[in-house]
Design a protein around this motif. Sequence first.
Motif, PDB file in Angstrom:
ATOM      1  N   MET A 134       0.840  -1.215   0.000  1.00 44.94           N
ATOM      2  CA  MET A 134       0.000   0.000   0.000  1.00 44.94           C
ATOM      3  C   MET A 134       0.866   1.253   0.000  1.00 44.94           C
ATOM      4  N   LYS A 135       1.958   1.217   0.746  1.00 50.85           N
ATOM      5  CA  LYS A 135       2.878   2.364   0.769  1.00 50.85           C
ATOM      6  C   LYS A 135       3.466   2.607  -0.621  1.00 50.85           C
ATOM      7  N   GLN A 136       3.816   1.523  -1.302  1.00 56.53           N
ATOM      8  CA  GLN A 136       4.376   1.648  -2.651  1.00 56.53           C
ATOM      9  C   GLN A 136       3.346   2.227  -3.611  1.00 56.53           C
ATOM     10  N   ARG A 137       2.121   1.761  -3.507  1.00 58.60           N
ATOM     11  CA  ARG A 137       1.050   2.275  -4.372  1.00 58.60           C
ATOM     12  C   ARG A 137       0.827   3.770  -4.136  1.00 58.60           C
ATOM     13  N   LEU A 138       0.844   4.180  -2.853  1.00 61.50           N
ATOM     14  CA  LEU A 138       0.650   5.600  -2.554  1.00 61.50           C
ATOM     15  C   LEU A 138       1.799   6.435  -3.106  1.00 61.50           C
ATOM     16  N   GLY A 139       3.011   5.893  -3.042  1.00 58.36           N
ATOM     17  CA  GLY A 139       4.160   6.587  -3.613  1.00 58.36           C
ATOM     18  C   GLY A 139       4.020   6.797  -5.107  1.00 58.36           C
ATOM     19  N   ILE A 140       3.488   5.799  -5.795  1.00 61.96           N
ATOM     20  CA  ILE A 140       3.269   5.916  -7.244  1.00 61.96           C
ATOM     21  C   ILE A 140       2.149   6.917  -7.530  1.00 61.96           C
ATOM     22  N   ALA A 141       1.088   6.878  -6.717  1.00 63.11           N
ATOM     23  CA  ALA A 141       0.000   7.856  -6.873  1.00 63.11           C
ATOM     24  C   ALA A 141       0.537   9.275  -6.730  1.00 63.11           C
ATOM     25  N   CYS A 142       1.432   9.471  -5.776  1.00 65.50           N
ATOM     26  CA  CYS A 142       2.036  10.793  -5.563  1.00 65.50           C
ATOM     27  C   CYS A 142       2.825  11.235  -6.792  1.00 65.50           C
ATOM     28  N   ALA A 143       3.530  10.298  -7.415  1.00 64.50           N
ATOM     29  CA  ALA A 143       4.365  10.619  -8.579  1.00 64.50           C
ATOM     30  C   ALA A 143       3.543  11.003  -9.807  1.00 64.50           C
ATOM     31  N   ILE A 144       2.338  10.441  -9.936  1.00 69.44           N
ATOM     32  CA  ILE A 144       1.554  10.662 -11.159  1.00 69.44           C
ATOM     33  C   ILE A 144       0.393  11.643 -10.989  1.00 69.44           C
ATOM     34  N   MET A 145       0.095  12.052  -9.760  1.00 70.89           N
ATOM     35  CA  MET A 145      -1.167  12.770  -9.511  1.00 70.89           C
ATOM     36  C   MET A 145      -1.252  14.114 -10.230  1.00 70.89           C
ATOM     37  N   GLU A 146      -0.115  14.784 -10.469  1.00 67.99           N
ATOM     38  CA  GLU A 146      -0.145  16.097 -11.107  1.00 67.99           C
ATOM     39  C   GLU A 146       0.063  16.023 -12.619  1.00 67.99           C
ATOM     40  N   ASP A 147      -0.125  14.819 -13.170  1.00 64.13           N
ATOM     41  CA  ASP A 147      -0.041  14.612 -14.618  1.00 64.13           C
ATOM     42  C   ASP A 147       1.268  15.149 -15.190  1.00 64.13           C
ATOM     43  N   PRO A 148       2.409  14.681 -14.652  1.00 60.60           N
ATOM     44  CA  PRO A 148       3.705  15.259 -15.035  1.00 60.60           C
ATOM     45  C   PRO A 148       4.141  14.886 -16.450  1.00 60.60           C
ATOM     46  N   ASP A 149       4.994  15.734 -17.028  1.00 62.18           N
ATOM     47  CA  ASP A 149       5.576  15.441 -18.347  1.00 62.18           C
ATOM     48  C   ASP A 149       6.712  14.426 -18.237  1.00 62.18           C
ATOM     49  N   ILE A 150       7.327  14.358 -17.057  1.00 62.84           N
ATOM     50  CA  ILE A 150       8.440  13.437 -16.813  1.00 62.84           C
ATOM     51  C   ILE A 150       8.103  12.617 -15.573  1.00 62.84           C
ATOM     52  N   VAL A 151       8.247  11.289 -15.684  1.00 61.18           N
ATOM     53  CA  VAL A 151       7.985  10.394 -14.550  1.00 61.18           C
ATOM     54  C   VAL A 151       9.220   9.537 -14.316  1.00 61.18           C
ATOM     55  N   LEU A 152       9.752   9.589 -13.088  1.00 60.24           N
ATOM     56  CA  LEU A 152      10.897   8.766 -12.703  1.00 60.24           C
ATOM     57  C   LEU A 152      10.473   7.826 -11.577  1.00 60.24           C
ATOM     58  N   LEU A 153      10.563   6.530 -11.821  1.00 61.66           N
ATOM     59  CA  LEU A 153      10.150   5.549 -10.821  1.00 61.66           C
ATOM     60  C   LEU A 153      11.275   4.549 -10.584  1.00 61.66           C
ATOM     61  N   ASP A 154      11.778   4.550  -9.356  1.00 61.73           N
ATOM     62  CA  ASP A 154      12.859   3.649  -8.951  1.00 61.73           C
ATOM     63  C   ASP A 154      12.231   2.407  -8.314  1.00 61.73           C
ATOM     64  N   GLU A 155      12.321   1.280  -8.984  1.00 59.54           N
ATOM     65  CA  GLU A 155      11.732   0.018  -8.515  1.00 59.54           C
ATOM     66  C   GLU A 155      10.232   0.171  -8.202  1.00 59.54           C
ATOM     67  N   PRO A 156       9.419   0.574  -9.193  1.00 62.67           N
ATOM     68  CA  PRO A 156       7.997   0.810  -8.914  1.00 62.67           C
ATOM     69  C   PRO A 156       7.209  -0.441  -8.538  1.00 62.67           C
ATOM     70  N   THR A 157       7.692  -1.625  -8.936  1.00 61.01           N
ATOM     71  CA  THR A 157       6.956  -2.859  -8.620  1.00 61.01           C
ATOM     72  C   THR A 157       7.397  -3.488  -7.303  1.00 61.01           C
ATOM     73  N   ASN A 158       8.310  -2.835  -6.594  1.00 60.60           N
ATOM     74  CA  ASN A 158       8.806  -3.351  -5.313  1.00 60.60           C
ATOM     75  C   ASN A 158       7.661  -3.501  -4.310  1.00 60.60           C
TER      76      ASN A 158
END
Length: 208
Positions: A134-158
Amino acid sequence: MKIKIENLTKTFKGSKVLDNISISFDSGKIYGLSGRNGSGKTMLMRAICGLIRPTDGFVEFDGKRLWRDISFPPNIGVLIENPSFISRYSGFKNLKILASIQNKISDEQIRTAIQKVGLDPFDKKPYRKYSLGMKQRLGIACAIMEDPDIVLLDEPTNALDENGVKLIKEILMSMRENRIIIISCHDKEDLEFLSDEIIMISNGKLKN
């Protein structure tokens, strides 16, 4: 959007963690960073984000140089290493606090991002009671919520279960158009499935 990295070098205590890296990233692609632990993948992401300052070389975003023309990359969403939020607040409240910095998205857009990653946006449970997944999912939600032009995800499936991995794959594939997405992932199959281009890193250097 185009990211250009030229002769990027970062030295810590006399040791080069990034060694003369030159590479470009273009919109509409998912780039996968591949390499062993300590190879420089996360450090390269940190350099792109502006979290570390290069010893030599530079990073440019559409011709604007980081640390010279701009102090932070434009419109970027980031998850590097383990997500960390305020333990006593709910997932929604944590993201709302972060969204208030730029104040460009509504509560509804925050809830949509939380829902997109498979969490309940109305869940009042404090972050400290979240599972690792759940913590990982929330971290990904935080990364994408503002509809960014650039997305950097370090081990997103961890820490994600099979359904979570499938969901994140679907999210990234749906976002790739008109964006630069850069991910690192230990799972070779997941990285190959997601990436349009795989970049090999070893001892802080790019490998052909």
